[in-house]
Design a protein around this motif. Structure first.
Motif, PDB file in Angstrom:
ATOM      1  N   MET A 115       0.823  -1.202   0.000  1.00  0.00           N
ATOM      2  CA  MET A 115       0.000   0.000   0.000  1.00  0.00           C
ATOM      3  C   MET A 115       0.861   1.258   0.000  1.00  0.00           C
ATOM      4  SD  MET A 115      -3.138  -1.252   2.462  1.00  0.00           S
ATOM      5  CE  MET A 115      -3.988   0.304   2.402  1.00  0.00           C
ATOM      6  N   PHE A 116       1.984   1.211   0.692  1.00  0.00           N
ATOM      7  CA  PHE A 116       2.931   2.327   0.587  1.00  0.00           C
ATOM      8  C   PHE A 116       3.433   2.455  -0.846  1.00  0.00           C
ATOM      9  CE2 PHE A 116       3.614   1.986   5.282  1.00  0.00           C
ATOM     10  CZ  PHE A 116       3.360   3.317   5.591  1.00  0.00           C
ATOM     11  N   LEU A 117       3.652   1.314  -1.502  1.00  0.00           N
ATOM     12  CA  LEU A 117       4.127   1.326  -2.886  1.00  0.00           C
ATOM     13  C   LEU A 117       3.081   1.937  -3.820  1.00  0.00           C
ATOM     14  CD1 LEU A 117       6.535   0.440  -4.626  1.00  0.00           C
ATOM     15  CD2 LEU A 117       5.346  -1.733  -5.005  1.00  0.00           C
ATOM     16  N   ILE A 118       1.804   1.667  -3.564  1.00  0.00           N
ATOM     17  CA  ILE A 118       0.738   2.282  -4.360  1.00  0.00           C
ATOM     18  C   ILE A 118       0.821   3.800  -4.260  1.00  0.00           C
ATOM     19  CG2 ILE A 118      -1.758   2.601  -4.577  1.00  0.00           C
ATOM     20  CD1 ILE A 118      -2.109  -0.258  -3.563  1.00  0.00           C
ATOM     21  N   ALA A 119       1.007   4.293  -3.038  1.00  0.00           N
ATOM     22  CA  ALA A 119       1.087   5.744  -2.840  1.00  0.00           C
ATOM     23  C   ALA A 119       2.217   6.355  -3.654  1.00  0.00           C
ATOM     24  CB  ALA A 119       1.264   6.058  -1.355  1.00  0.00           C
ATOM     25  N   ALA A 120       3.301   5.597  -3.819  1.00  0.00           N
ATOM     26  CA  ALA A 120       4.467   6.135  -4.520  1.00  0.00           C
ATOM     27  C   ALA A 120       4.355   6.013  -6.039  1.00  0.00           C
ATOM     28  CB  ALA A 120       5.731   5.421  -4.043  1.00  0.00           C
ATOM     29  N   THR A 121       3.564   5.052  -6.530  1.00  0.00           N
ATOM     30  CA  THR A 121       3.593   4.741  -7.966  1.00  0.00           C
ATOM     31  C   THR A 121       2.277   4.970  -8.700  1.00  0.00           C
ATOM     32  OG1 THR A 121       3.016   2.406  -7.565  1.00  0.00           O
ATOM     33  CG2 THR A 121       5.358   2.995  -7.562  1.00  0.00           C
ATOM     34  N   ALA A 122       1.197   5.307  -7.995  1.00  0.00           N
ATOM     35  CA  ALA A 122      -0.125   5.363  -8.632  1.00  0.00           C
ATOM     36  C   ALA A 122      -0.164   6.309  -9.826  1.00  0.00           C
ATOM     37  CB  ALA A 122      -1.185   5.767  -7.603  1.00  0.00           C
ATOM     38  N   ALA A 123       0.379   7.505  -9.666  1.00  0.00           N
ATOM     39  CA  ALA A 123       0.329   8.480 -10.755  1.00  0.00           C
ATOM     40  C   ALA A 123       1.080   7.983 -11.983  1.00  0.00           C
ATOM     41  CB  ALA A 123       0.901   9.818 -10.283  1.00  0.00           C
ATOM     42  N   ALA A 124       2.268   7.402 -11.769  1.00  0.00           N
ATOM     43  CA  ALA A 124       3.061   6.910 -12.900  1.00  0.00           C
ATOM     44  C   ALA A 124       2.367   5.750 -13.599  1.00  0.00           C
ATOM     45  CB  ALA A 124       4.447   6.480 -12.404  1.00  0.00           C
ATOM     46  N   VAL A 125       1.744   4.857 -12.831  1.00  0.00           N
ATOM     47  CA  VAL A 125       1.044   3.712 -13.434  1.00  0.00           C
ATOM     48  C   VAL A 125      -0.142   4.178 -14.265  1.00  0.00           C
ATOM     49  CG1 VAL A 125      -0.387   1.698 -12.901  1.00  0.00           C
ATOM     50  CG2 VAL A 125       1.785   2.037 -11.706  1.00  0.00           C
ATOM     51  N   CYS A 126      -0.960   5.056 -13.706  1.00  0.00           N
ATOM     52  CA  CYS A 126      -2.138   5.539 -14.440  1.00  0.00           C
ATOM     53  C   CYS A 126      -1.725   6.291 -15.696  1.00  0.00           C
ATOM     54  CB  CYS A 126      -2.982   6.426 -13.540  1.00  0.00           C
ATOM     55  SG  CYS A 126      -3.813   5.551 -12.194  1.00  0.00           S
ATOM     56  N   ASP A 127      -0.704   7.108 -15.594  1.00  0.00           N
ATOM     57  CA  ASP A 127      -0.233   7.856 -16.754  1.00  0.00           C
ATOM     58  C   ASP A 127       0.274   6.910 -17.837  1.00  0.00           C
ATOM     59  OD1 ASP A 127       0.512  10.549 -17.922  1.00  0.00           O
ATOM     60  OD2 ASP A 127       2.475   9.592 -17.917  1.00  0.00           O
ATOM     61  N   ALA A 128       0.985   5.853 -17.446  1.00  0.00           N
ATOM     62  CA  ALA A 128       1.494   4.885 -18.424  1.00  0.00           C
ATOM     63  C   ALA A 128       0.354   4.149 -19.114  1.00  0.00           C
ATOM     64  CB  ALA A 128       2.423   3.889 -17.724  1.00  0.00           C
ATOM     65  N   VAL A 129      -0.694   3.816 -18.372  1.00  0.00           N
ATOM     66  CA  VAL A 129      -1.841   3.132 -18.970  1.00  0.00           C
ATOM     67  C   VAL A 129      -2.533   4.036 -19.980  1.00  0.00           C
ATOM     68  CG1 VAL A 129      -4.141   2.189 -18.476  1.00  0.00           C
ATOM     69  CG2 VAL A 129      -2.193   1.582 -17.014  1.00  0.00           C
ATOM     70  N   VAL A 130      -2.706   5.314 -19.639  1.00  0.00           N
ATOM     71  CA  VAL A 130      -3.323   6.258 -20.569  1.00  0.00           C
ATOM     72  C   VAL A 130      -2.467   6.402 -21.822  1.00  0.00           C
ATOM     73  CG1 VAL A 130      -3.951   8.680 -20.908  1.00  0.00           C
ATOM     74  CG2 VAL A 130      -4.574   7.523 -18.783  1.00  0.00           C
ATOM     75  N   ARG A 131      -1.158   6.536 -21.645  1.00  0.00           N
ATOM     76  CA  ARG A 131      -0.262   6.706 -22.784  1.00  0.00           C
ATOM     77  C   ARG A 131      -0.215   5.462 -23.667  1.00  0.00           C
ATOM     78  NH1 ARG A 131       3.191  11.085 -22.509  1.00  0.00           N
ATOM     79  NH2 ARG A 131       3.114  12.278 -20.570  1.00  0.00           N
ATOM     80  N   SER A 132      -0.536   4.314 -23.102  1.00  0.00           N
ATOM     81  CA  SER A 132      -0.534   3.074 -23.880  1.00  0.00           C
ATOM     82  C   SER A 132      -1.770   2.922 -24.749  1.00  0.00           C
ATOM     83  CB  SER A 132      -0.407   1.873 -22.932  1.00  0.00           C
ATOM     84  OG  SER A 132       0.808   1.927 -22.220  1.00  0.00           O
ATOM     85  N   GLY A 133      -2.693   3.869 -24.635  1.00  0.00           N
ATOM     86  CA  GLY A 133      -3.868   3.856 -25.500  1.00  0.00           C
ATOM     87  C   GLY A 133      -5.111   3.256 -24.891  1.00  0.00           C
ATOM     88  N   PHE A 134      -5.053   2.877 -23.620  1.00  0.00           N
ATOM     89  CA  PHE A 134      -6.241   2.338 -22.967  1.00  0.00           C
ATOM     90  C   PHE A 134      -7.136   3.505 -22.536  1.00  0.00           C
ATOM     91  CE2 PHE A 134      -3.156  -1.021 -22.587  1.00  0.00           C
ATOM     92  CZ  PHE A 134      -3.900  -2.168 -22.833  1.00  0.00           C
ATOM     93  N   GLY A 135      -8.384   3.460 -22.961  1.00  0.00           N
ATOM     94  CA  GLY A 135      -9.298   4.565 -22.716  1.00  0.00           C
ATOM     95  C   GLY A 135     -10.035   4.431 -21.402  1.00  0.00           C
ATOM     96  N   GLU A 136     -11.145   5.162 -21.309  1.00  0.00           N
ATOM     97  CA  GLU A 136     -11.891   5.225 -20.055  1.00  0.00           C
ATOM     98  C   GLU A 136     -12.674   3.956 -19.763  1.00  0.00           C
ATOM     99  OE1 GLU A 136     -15.792   7.466 -21.942  1.00  0.00           O
ATOM    100  OE2 GLU A 136     -14.508   8.505 -20.524  1.00  0.00           O
ATOM    101  N   LYS A 137     -12.791   3.045 -20.740  1.00  0.00           N
ATOM    102  CA  LYS A 137     -13.535   1.815 -20.493  1.00  0.00           C
ATOM    103  C   LYS A 137     -12.637   0.749 -19.869  1.00  0.00           C
ATOM    104  CE  LYS A 137     -16.838   0.584 -23.193  1.00  0.00           C
ATOM    105  NZ  LYS A 137     -17.665   0.098 -24.337  1.00  0.00           N
ATOM    106  N   TRP A 138     -11.511   0.438 -20.494  1.00  0.00           N
ATOM    107  CA  TRP A 138     -10.637  -0.627 -19.994  1.00  0.00           C
ATOM    108  C   TRP A 138      -9.430  -0.091 -19.248  1.00  0.00           C
ATOM    109  CZ3 TRP A 138     -12.886  -4.982 -19.556  1.00  0.00           C
ATOM    110  CH2 TRP A 138     -13.871  -5.353 -20.470  1.00  0.00           C
ATOM    111  N   GLY A 139      -9.129   1.179 -19.393  1.00  0.00           N
ATOM    112  CA  GLY A 139      -7.998   1.756 -18.683  1.00  0.00           C
ATOM    113  C   GLY A 139      -8.088   1.614 -17.175  1.00  0.00           C
ATOM    114  N   PRO A 140      -9.231   1.948 -16.562  1.00  0.00           N
ATOM    115  CA  PRO A 140      -9.304   1.824 -15.106  1.00  0.00           C
ATOM    116  C   PRO A 140      -9.173   0.391 -14.617  1.00  0.00           C
ATOM    117  CG  PRO A 140     -11.431   2.475 -16.036  1.00  0.00           C
ATOM    118  CD  PRO A 140     -10.424   2.618 -17.121  1.00  0.00           C
TER     119      PRO A 140
END
Length: 547
Positions: A115-140
């Motif tokens: 859970m500490f790791l989530i706090a440190a990496t959440a923004a980078a993970v979400c940004d990478a998923v968006v940049r990979s082309g996953f939209g609002e349906k499957w991205g989350p």
């Protein structure tokens, strides 16, 4: 003959004795802060609370990148149920093979570290998923699986493992299982309520995550069966140092401020992460909900709107030039109400927004006047309209969106539009802003909104920002205007009304004449468009942006 000696056979009573099961008791030499049973109860309760706290705050981590739609919540609920199913199975299997209290507490400590790791990496993970082309349906779903699946699976292991440790005999399994699952559920209720009503209004998502992780870590260490007092002291010290390091090293996620900009205000609310940013080079101020720009104005007086669509609100003043009472549903930066007040300082204006902080920011940072003629109300738009007297308003402007540009579905149905019509005076005007294209794969929202409003009002007129420049297939702001009477307003009539318009606001006659040029005179085929009702309004599943 000497009697043969008989072997020592077990008696019937001895044969009937049940086989002894491993117990939950900590090894006699173990040292823990709490007794074994009480410690197990605490561990189960805190794990249940942390699990639901993680699910609630998870939506806040995903929202800046994927919005707050049904896809986000559907993904989170599905992922946590998947994780719990796997955790229950693995917990039962593992506890039968290694019914160790040390192992259970160690698993919880690992989950806290995750859970500490989530706090440190959440923004980078979400940004990478968006940049990979996953939209609002499957991205989350993908981002949620990467961030939340492993720790929630670990917390799913706790209850079945605890039952195996606590059950002294087969006869007590039912009572033990019922007690521990009740404690886990009570913890989940506490985690949900505290996170929703206390933590989110008071702290950022990163701080909440660190707090949940710290609570889980402390529960695991405080109930850990150490081999000796010295081991307990050393283990506790290491845990406290590790906690302090994680709390200090992982910064709260704050807004990224590009060069040449100044962060004016930043705050978290139950509905948004709000930032106000000044761009020194352009002389503009922006209001952002998460990473989406909601309003923008010029810093120099008269603080003209940089969001051009807000000038289209003045279309309401053409068929109804004598507006004396206006209602704005959705405040943003208060740009529309401020311009209406400049147009007629005697006009009574109600500004309704579900988030009190948004209303405060509109006054503090976006120059919404503190006039007795402008009333700000923190309320749900539909509830406010329902409680308003019939025939009260000459104009209702609907400009309300959730994170990411989605219209709340309960503000987009035929029943709501009929309710708005009842609150209008004769000849009053209803105006709605939507993000959509006129035609093509990004047009369903416009087409459904047009048909739905047309069900509630005698007629509807659409003005698409940029239409005069040929924008039809591109997503843009489309302003829908409906008048509460039976008169027909032709394109020529709109031009005539624009010629008669005058205003002391920065939205002058020239601006209105330009706006009239965006009147949609050729509507696309809308036969397949759905009419939204309270029973069926799938607006969250519709695309409004071009690929």
């Amino acid at each position: 003959m000497a009697a043969k000696s008989k072997p020592n056979l077990p008696t019937a009573t001895e044969t009937a004795k049940p086989a002894q099961r491993p117990t939950a008791a900590t090894p006699p030499a173990a040292v823990a802060l709490l007794p074994a049973t009480a410690g197990l109860n605490v561990l189960v309760f805190v794990s249940g609370a942390a699990l639901m706290g993680l699910e609630i705050v998870g939506s806040r981590l995903l929202a800046p990148y994927f919005g707050n739609s049904v896809f986000v919540w559907g993904s989170l609920i599905s992922l946590f149920l998947i994780a719990l199913s796997l955790g229950y199975y693995i917990g039962g299997w593992l506890s039968d093979r290694r019914p160790s209290r040390v192992l259970l507490n160690s698993i919880v400590i690992v989950v806290a570290a995750m859970m500490f790791l989530i706090a440190a990496t959440a923004a980078a993970v979400c940004d990478a998923v968006v940049r990979s082309g996953f939209g609002e349906k499957w991205g989350p779903f993908l981002a949620g699986a990467i961030l939340f699946l492993a720790p929630s699976l670990g917390m799913g292991i706790v209850s079945p493992f605890a039952i195996r440790l606590a059950a002294q005999s087969v006869a007590s399994v039912g009572r033990v299982a019922g007690t521990l699952y009740a404690l886990s559920t009570l913890g989940s209720i506490a985690g949900t309520m505290i996170t929703t009503f206390v933590l989110i209004p008071s702290f950022g998502a990163t701080a909440i995550l660190k707090g949940l992780a710290a609570a889980l870590m402390l529960a695991a260490v405080a109930t850990f069966p150490f081999a000796s007092v010295g081991a307990a002291v050393r283990g506790g010290a290491v845990a406290l140092v590790g906690l302090a390091a994680c709390m200090w090293a992982i910064d709260d996620t704050r807004a990224a401020v590009p060069p040449g900009t100044t962060l004016v205000r930043e705050l978290d609310t139950p509905y948004h992460h709000i930032t106000v940013i000044d761009e020194r080079t352009s002389g503009a101020r922006q209001l952002k909900f998460d990473r989406f720009i909601e309003s923008a104005i010029e810093l120099a007086p008269p603080h003209r709107s940089k969001s051009l669509y807000t000038e289209y609100f003045h279309l309401a003043l053409l068929p109804k030039p004598d507006v004396s009472r206006a209602l704005f549903i959705g405040a943003g930066g208060g740009v529309g109400p401020r311009a209406f007040h400049a147009h007629d300082p005697a006009m009574e204006i109600d500004v309704v927004d579900i988030d009190q902080a948004v209303l405060d920011v509109a006054r503090l940072d976006f120059y919404l006047e503190a006039s007795p003629k402008i009333r700000t109300i923190a309320a749900d738009g539909r509830m406010f309209v329902r409680n308003a007297p019939d025939g009260r308003y000459d104009c209702i402007v609907l400009d309300a969106f959730t994170i990411g540009g989605r219209i709340p579905f309960h503000l987009a149905t035929r029943e709501f539009f009929e309710l708005c019509r009842r609150k209008l005076t004769r000849g009053g005007v209803f105006l709605m802003n939507v993000n959509s294209a006129l035609r093509g794969d990004a047009s369903p929202i416009f087409q459904s909104m047009y048909k739905t409003i047309d069900e509630a009002f005698p007629s509807v007129h659409a003005f698409a920002l940029g239409l005069q420049y040929g924008l039809r297939d591109q997503s843009t702001n489309i302003i829908l205007v409906a008048v509460n009477d039976d008169r027909e307003i032709t394109p020529q009539a709109w031009q005539d009304l624009a010629q008669q318009y005058s205003s002391t606001s920065y939205v002058d006659r020239q601006a209105v004449e330009r706006i009239i040029a965006d009147l949609v005179t050729e509507l696309p085929d809308m036969a397949a468009a759905a009419i939204f009702t309270d029973d069926y309004a799938p607006i969250e599943t519709m695309r409004f942006e071009n690929r």
